[in-house]
Motif scaffolding. Structure first.
Motif, PDB file in Angstrom:
ATOM      1  N   ILE A  36       0.857  -1.192   0.185  1.00 56.41           N
ATOM      2  CA  ILE A  36       0.069  -0.061  -0.176  1.00 56.41           C
ATOM      3  C   ILE A  36       0.756   1.367   0.018  1.00 56.41           C
ATOM      4  O   ILE A  36       1.936   1.465   0.708  1.00 56.41           O
ATOM      5  N   GLU A  37       0.466   2.274  -0.779  1.00 57.92           N
ATOM      6  CA  GLU A  37       1.342   3.468  -0.673  1.00 57.92           C
ATOM      7  C   GLU A  37       0.409   4.659  -0.127  1.00 57.92           C
ATOM      8  O   GLU A  37      -0.710   4.631  -0.447  1.00 57.92           O
ATOM      9  N   PHE A  38       0.932   5.486   0.370  1.00 60.25           N
ATOM     10  CA  PHE A  38       0.245   6.792   0.816  1.00 60.25           C
ATOM     11  C   PHE A  38       1.033   7.881   0.542  1.00 60.25           C
ATOM     12  O   PHE A  38       2.274   7.941   0.589  1.00 60.25           O
ATOM     13  N   ASP A  39       0.144   8.882   0.047  1.00 58.75           N
ATOM     14  CA  ASP A  39       0.829  10.115  -0.371  1.00 58.75           C
ATOM     15  C   ASP A  39       1.279  11.105   0.744  1.00 58.75           C
ATOM     16  O   ASP A  39       0.206  11.476   1.267  1.00 58.75           O
ATOM     17  N   VAL A  40       2.296  11.027   1.255  1.00 56.20           N
ATOM     18  CA  VAL A  40       2.597  12.051   2.349  1.00 56.20           C
ATOM     19  C   VAL A  40       3.478  13.342   1.901  1.00 56.20           C
ATOM     20  O   VAL A  40       4.275  13.790   2.633  1.00 56.20           O
TER      21      VAL A  40
END
Length: 181
Positions: A36-40
Motif C-alpha cells: 500500500i502506498e500513501f501520499d505523504v
C-alpha cells in the motif's frame, strides 16, 4: 461499563465473535502480501517548511505517531483489548511502538521503543523522546529481551513451549500486555 481514570471495561460485543471466527478461519488459508502506498507529500512539505522557519526539524516518525494516536483517541474501540470471554478493556492512554535504529559497533540494529501517552504529547515531545532513545548507549545483551540481562538469559534458556505459554499469558491479559508491550 466500568470506567476508571485509566481504562473503561465494556461487554464484549456479540458481533465481534463472528469477526474473530472469520479471522481464525482465515489463518488456515494461503496469504499473499500486499503493498500500500500513501501520499505523504503534504506532510513532508510541512515539516520542511517548519524547519526552514524555526531552524528545528521534526521527525516524520514523531509526526506519524501523533497522527495515529489522534486517530485512536477519536475511535478508542480500535485499541480495545479482550479480557476473558465477556469483556474488553479500552485504555484512555494511547501508547505507540516505533522502531529506533541503534548502532552497536559496526552494526545498525532496530530496537522497539514504546512511547507512552502519545495522545497527550506534542509532536516535539515525541520527537525528543525518539532522539533521546537513539542517542542512549546500548549493549548487545539488552537487545535480546529488554533491559534486564538476567531475564534475557533465563528466558532464552527456557524450552520453546514454555516461552510460548508465557507469551500467551502476556497476550491474554490486557493489563500485563500494556505494561510489558
Amino acid at each position: 461499563m466500568t470506567p476508571t481514570n485509566e481504562f473503561t471495561q465494556i461487554p464484549f460485543p456479540k458481533n465481534r465473535k463472528l469477526v474473530i471466527d472469520v479471522l481464525e478461519l482465515g489463518r488456515l488459508k494461503h496469504h499473499i502480501p500486499g503493498f500500500i502506498e500513501f501520499d505523504v507529500t503534504a506532510a513532508r512539505v510541512y515539516l520542511h517548511e517548519l524547519k526552514a522557519k524555526t531552524g528545528n526539524s521534526l521527525s516524520f516518525t514523531a509526526w506519524l505517531a501523533k497522527c495515529v494516536a489522534q486517530a485512536v483517541s477519536e475511535h478508542k474501540q480500535v485499541h480495545a483489548l479482550r479480557r476473558g470471554q465477556r469483556s474488553m478493556i479500552i485504555f484512555n492512554d494511547v501508547d505507540v511502538l516505533v522502531m529506533v535504529e541503534k548502532k552497536i559497533g559496526i552494526d545498525i540494529l532496530s530496537r522497539p521503543l514504546i512511547i507512552r501517552k502519545v495522545n497527550e504529547k506534542s509532536v516535539r515531545q515525541i520527537h525528543d523522546e525518539i532522539r533521546t532513545a537513539q542517542s542512549q548507549p546500548i549493549d548487545a545483551d539488552s537487545l535480546l529481551v529488554g533491559d534486564s540481562p538476567w531475564f534475557a538469559h533465563f528466558y532464552l534458556a527456557l524450552p520453546k513451549f514454555i516461552r510460548i505459554l508465557l507469551g500467551r499469558k502476556i497476550m491474554s491479559d490486557p493489563f500485563l500486555l500494556k505494561k510489558m508491550v
